[in-house]
Scaffold this motif. Structure first.
Motif, PDB file in Angstrom:
ATOM      1  N   ALA A  56       0.835  -1.195   0.000  1.00 46.54           N
ATOM      2  CA  ALA A  56       0.000   0.000   0.000  1.00 46.54           C
ATOM      3  C   ALA A  56       0.875   1.252   0.000  1.00 46.54           C
ATOM      4  N   GLU A  57       0.564   2.172  -0.897  1.00 49.07           N
ATOM      5  CA  GLU A  57       1.378   3.382  -1.041  1.00 49.07           C
ATOM      6  C   GLU A  57       1.394   4.192   0.257  1.00 49.07           C
ATOM      7  N   GLY A  58       2.523   4.849   0.489  1.00 44.50           N
ATOM      8  CA  GLY A  58       2.622   5.779   1.606  1.00 44.50           C
ATOM      9  C   GLY A  58       3.122   5.208   2.900  1.00 44.50           C
ATOM     10  N   LEU A  59       3.262   3.870   2.967  1.00 43.50           N
ATOM     11  CA  LEU A  59       3.726   3.280   4.230  1.00 43.50           C
ATOM     12  C   LEU A  59       5.194   3.583   4.494  1.00 43.50           C
ATOM     13  N   HIS A  60       5.883   4.115   3.494  1.00 44.13           N
ATOM     14  CA  HIS A  60       7.260   4.592   3.708  1.00 44.13           C
ATOM     15  C   HIS A  60       7.276   6.062   4.127  1.00 44.13           C
ATOM     16  N   LYS A  61       6.093   6.696   4.080  1.00 45.59           N
ATOM     17  CA  LYS A  61       6.006   8.120   4.427  1.00 45.59           C
ATOM     18  C   LYS A  61       5.463   8.356   5.834  1.00 45.59           C
ATOM     19  N   LYS A  62       4.503   7.546   6.239  1.00 42.50           N
ATOM     20  CA  LYS A  62       3.850   7.751   7.532  1.00 42.50           C
ATOM     21  C   LYS A  62       3.534   6.399   8.173  1.00 42.50           C
ATOM     22  N   PRO A  63       3.430   6.349   9.502  1.00 45.47           N
ATOM     23  CA  PRO A  63       2.997   5.118  10.168  1.00 45.47           C
ATOM     24  C   PRO A  63       1.597   4.709   9.710  1.00 45.47           C
ATOM     25  N   LEU A  64       1.390   3.412   9.619  1.00 42.15           N
ATOM     26  CA  LEU A  64       0.102   2.884   9.176  1.00 42.15           C
ATOM     27  C   LEU A  64      -1.046   3.429  10.017  1.00 42.15           C
ATOM     28  N   LYS A  65      -0.878   3.466  11.328  1.00 37.81           N
ATOM     29  CA  LYS A  65      -1.975   3.939  12.176  1.00 37.81           C
ATOM     30  C   LYS A  65      -2.268   5.424  11.928  1.00 37.81           C
ATOM     31  N   HIS A  66      -1.243   6.173  11.546  1.00 39.24           N
ATOM     32  CA  HIS A  66      -1.436   7.593  11.225  1.00 39.24           C
ATOM     33  C   HIS A  66      -2.282   7.735   9.968  1.00 39.24           C
ATOM     34  N   ILE A  67      -1.981   6.935   8.940  1.00 40.31           N
ATOM     35  CA  ILE A  67      -2.745   7.013   7.685  1.00 40.31           C
ATOM     36  C   ILE A  67      -4.189   6.596   7.929  1.00 40.31           C
ATOM     37  N   ALA A  68      -4.396   5.508   8.665  1.00 34.85           N
ATOM     38  CA  ALA A  68      -5.766   5.052   8.950  1.00 34.85           C
ATOM     39  C   ALA A  68      -6.547   6.107   9.718  1.00 34.85           C
ATOM     40  N   ALA A  69      -5.890   6.746  10.692  1.00 32.55           N
ATOM     41  CA  ALA A  69      -6.559   7.798  11.463  1.00 32.55           C
ATOM     42  C   ALA A  69      -6.904   8.989  10.568  1.00 32.55           C
ATOM     43  N   PHE A  70      -6.015   9.313   9.642  1.00 25.56           N
ATOM     44  CA  PHE A  70      -6.281  10.411   8.712  1.00 25.56           C
ATOM     45  C   PHE A  70      -7.520  10.116   7.869  1.00 25.56           C
ATOM     46  N   VAL A  71      -7.632   8.898   7.354  1.00 22.10           N
ATOM     47  CA  VAL A  71      -8.800   8.516   6.547  1.00 22.10           C
ATOM     48  C   VAL A  71     -10.075   8.709   7.354  1.00 22.10           C
ATOM     49  N   ALA A  72     -10.088   8.194   8.567  1.00 23.21           N
ATOM     50  CA  ALA A  72     -11.286   8.278   9.403  1.00 23.21           C
ATOM     51  C   ALA A  72     -11.627   9.715   9.767  1.00 23.21           C
ATOM     52  N   SER A  73     -10.615  10.523  10.057  1.00 23.50           N
ATOM     53  CA  SER A  73     -10.866  11.890  10.513  1.00 23.50           C
ATOM     54  C   SER A  73     -11.324  12.813   9.387  1.00 23.50           C
ATOM     55  N   ASN A  74     -11.193  12.371   8.155  1.00 23.78           N
ATOM     56  CA  ASN A  74     -11.619  13.189   7.023  1.00 23.78           C
ATOM     57  C   ASN A  74     -12.931  12.726   6.406  1.00 23.78           C
ATOM     58  N   GLY A  75     -13.705  11.990   7.181  1.00 26.82           N
ATOM     59  CA  GLY A  75     -15.082  11.702   6.794  1.00 26.82           C
ATOM     60  C   GLY A  75     -15.282  10.489   5.915  1.00 26.82           C
ATOM     61  N   PHE A  76     -14.222   9.734   5.631  1.00 27.44           N
ATOM     62  CA  PHE A  76     -14.368   8.514   4.846  1.00 27.44           C
ATOM     63  C   PHE A  76     -14.659   7.351   5.786  1.00 27.44           C
ATOM     64  N   ASN A  77     -15.612   6.505   5.411  1.00 28.86           N
ATOM     65  CA  ASN A  77     -15.900   5.332   6.239  1.00 28.86           C
ATOM     66  C   ASN A  77     -15.421   4.046   5.589  1.00 28.86           C
ATOM     67  N   CYS A  78     -14.665   4.190   4.493  1.00 30.00           N
ATOM     68  CA  CYS A  78     -14.355   3.021   3.686  1.00 30.00           C
ATOM     69  C   CYS A  78     -13.114   3.302   2.853  1.00 30.00           C
TER      70      CYS A  78
END
Length: 537
Positions: A56-78
């Motif tokens: 998955a793209e971006g895992l070399h840029k940010k921690p996985l939990k950070h990316i998942a939290a970003f998705v959730a905090s920006n209104g995406f549920n999926c």
């Protein structure tokens, strides 16, 4: 030790307590929570994992939990998480670790970034790393649609890339079906994975309807046999823009209320001059094209769910063709209340088309994965990140929200004025169609013209021609009525720095009979308002 076990089980309890009551199912054109029948709307962002490295793209840029939290905090549920068939079907892909995959492509910077941000993933096999992504998304209550994007891991898509249609160089139907079965089995009993999309953008010179029916049925049955809980999402032909052949011959599948179709809609190939000088007419044309090719599936005597699984625009903001296309699309997407997945999350790629670190200008995130590329994207998506129509609320009357796609805002009645604001709690209106007033819900007050360049007002004179409204222009995105002199004026969003008032002004790019003019240099989007039906209070 006992404390760690206790915390683990408490975490599991809260995850399931807070999640949707999965699995999902379908009823008519809606995706619903199977146990309760309440609607669950897929509001997704794409996250690619199908390219060369199969990570998955971006895992070399940010921690996985950070990316998942970003998705959730920006209104995406999926998340629509993409994958390549070979990652599961071929030993030279399935048996390598993330570290080995990155090393095989010479991605030293990505390797170092992964070691810093997600070191635990480096020793995992590729499918284990994918599972770790799914599990982390689940911890943030994000549903996952697993999308089979390609067979050979690489960028997608073009007509002759060997990944396009059954029988192409890298697209063996039996191996593809085997891969679908393996992934369906792998994620059986994992509630985060709510759907599997069978193949992205079927295309190319070999594409034909006979093989489509043959192999789509084979693949769908392979998924459903191994994992009857997941929705099965089916794509059409011509880069997932054409399902019109289903009008003549429906797909003969019985998946027990698990069937969903998908479509894509971009501005690729649209002539810039059409969008710039015939904005209303061209919006009407492409909207009708989408309805004719795919959108018809949610209407008629036997409607089914349609998932707009890819759409997007250049989020740097300077591409005017993309800007106008996107606002046009938002009007239909909100009106039909479709399930959707925005392209895309990633601000950059580890490796794409031979270029290391290529920037993705359609990405929600910037190239460094630090912040939103477009600071207004959350407001733009605000209305479609809500459920407007719910089959479990069919006993409620249908009212309307007045939506302005360009700003992403909705009409709100204040103490002394009518203005636009975010769409979290918009005013609702009743309207019986062209030639009728637009009434504020629960009152006898009607939307009324007060004059050219003046704010629209509420009055109790609902029979005056100043209170009789029509959806004008071929786009049906202008809302107009006549002033005291019998001249049509249209609603217009005020863009002044200290006001978001809704005015009425001369209708842009329309003649005196509110018909589209052949060519227009004005930008009519400032006057685009859409009445969005809702049965939610």
């Amino acid at each position: 030790m006992y404390m760690k076990i206790f915390i683990f089980f408490i975490s599991i309890f809260f995850f399931f307590a807070l999640s949707h009551s999965l699995p999902l199912s379908t009823t008519s054109r809606w995706i619903v929570d199977a146990p309760s029948g309440h609607r669950v709307k897929l509001m997704c962002v794409n996250w690619p994992g199908h390219l060369h490295a199969m990570v998955a793209e971006g895992l070399h840029k940010k921690p996985l939990k950070h990316i998942a939290a970003f998705v959730a905090s920006n209104g995406f549920n999926c998340v629509r998480l993409t994958w390549a068939t070979y990652m599961f079907t071929r030993d030279n892909y399935t048996n390598i670790t993330v570290s080995e995959s990155l090393d095989s492509w010479g991605l030293k910077e990505a390797m170092a970034g992964m070691a810093e941000n997600n070191p635990e993933l480096l020793k995992m096999r590729l499918n284990e790393a994918q599972r770790a992504v799914v599990d982390e998304l689940g911890k943030h209550e994000i549903m996952v649609v697993l999308d089979n994007h390609v067979s050979l891991p690489k960028w997608c898509c073009d007509e002759n890339d060997g990944n396009g249609f059954f029988g192409d160089e890298y697209f063996d139907p039996s191996e593809w079906s085997q891969g679908l079965s393996m992934v369906a089995k792998e994620y059986k009993g994992i509630p985060t994975v709510v759907a599997m999309s069978m193949r992205n953008e079927l295309r190319g010179p070999r594409q034909n309807e006979d093989d489509w029916y043959k192999y789509i049925e084979m693949g769908a049955e392979a998924i459903h046999k191994e994992n009857p809980d997941v929705l099965v999402i089916i794509s059409g032909l011509s880069f997932d823009t054409n399902l019109s052949f289903l009008k003549q011959k429906p797909l003969g599948l019985n998946l027990g209320s698990k069937l969903v179709y998908e479509a894509h809609w971009y501005s690729f190939g649209d002539p810039l001059e059409k969008w710039m000088h015939q904005t209303n007419q061209y919006c009407a044309n492409v909207t009708q094209w989408f309805i004719d090719k795919s959108g018809f599936l949610v209407t008629g005597p036997n409607p089914v769910p349609l998932f707009l699984s890819e759409f997007g625009f250049d989020e740097r903001g300077a591409n005017e063709r993309d800007n106008r296309y996107f606002n046009c699309l938002l009007g239909l997407l909100a009106e039909r209340d479709l399930d959707w997945a925005l392209w895309t999350l990633q601000g950059s790629y580890m490796l794409r088309e031979g270029q290391v670190g290529m920037e993705e200008v359609y990405g929600v995130l910037d190239a460094n994965w630090d912040q939103l590329r477009d600071s207004k994207i959350q407001e733009k998506l605000g209305l479609i990140q809500q459920i407007a129509q719910d089959p479990s609320s069919n006993n409620n009357p249908t009212n309307y929200v007045m939506y302005h796609p360009q700003s992403g805002q909705c009409a709100q009645v204040g103490k002394d004025d009518i203005y636009t604001s975010d769409c979290r709690n918009p005013s609702q209106w009743s309207h019986d169609g062209d030639g009728s007033p637009i009434k504020l819900k629960g009152t006898s007050w009607c939307l009324t013209i007060s004059g050219n360049g003046l704010p629209v007002i509420l009055s109790n004179d609902c029979s005056s021609h100043r209170s009789i409204w029509e959806l004008v222009s071929s786009s049906k995105l202008h809302v107009g009525a006549k002033d005291e002199q019998g001249t049509y004026l249209c609603l217009e969003w005020s863009r002044s720095s200290n006001s978001s008032a809704i005015l009425t002004k001369k209708c842009l790019c329309l003649d005196d009979n509110v018909k589209d003019v052949p060519s227009c240099d004005d930008d009519p989007q400032i006057q685009w308002f859409k009445l969005i039906p809702t049965n939610k209070n």
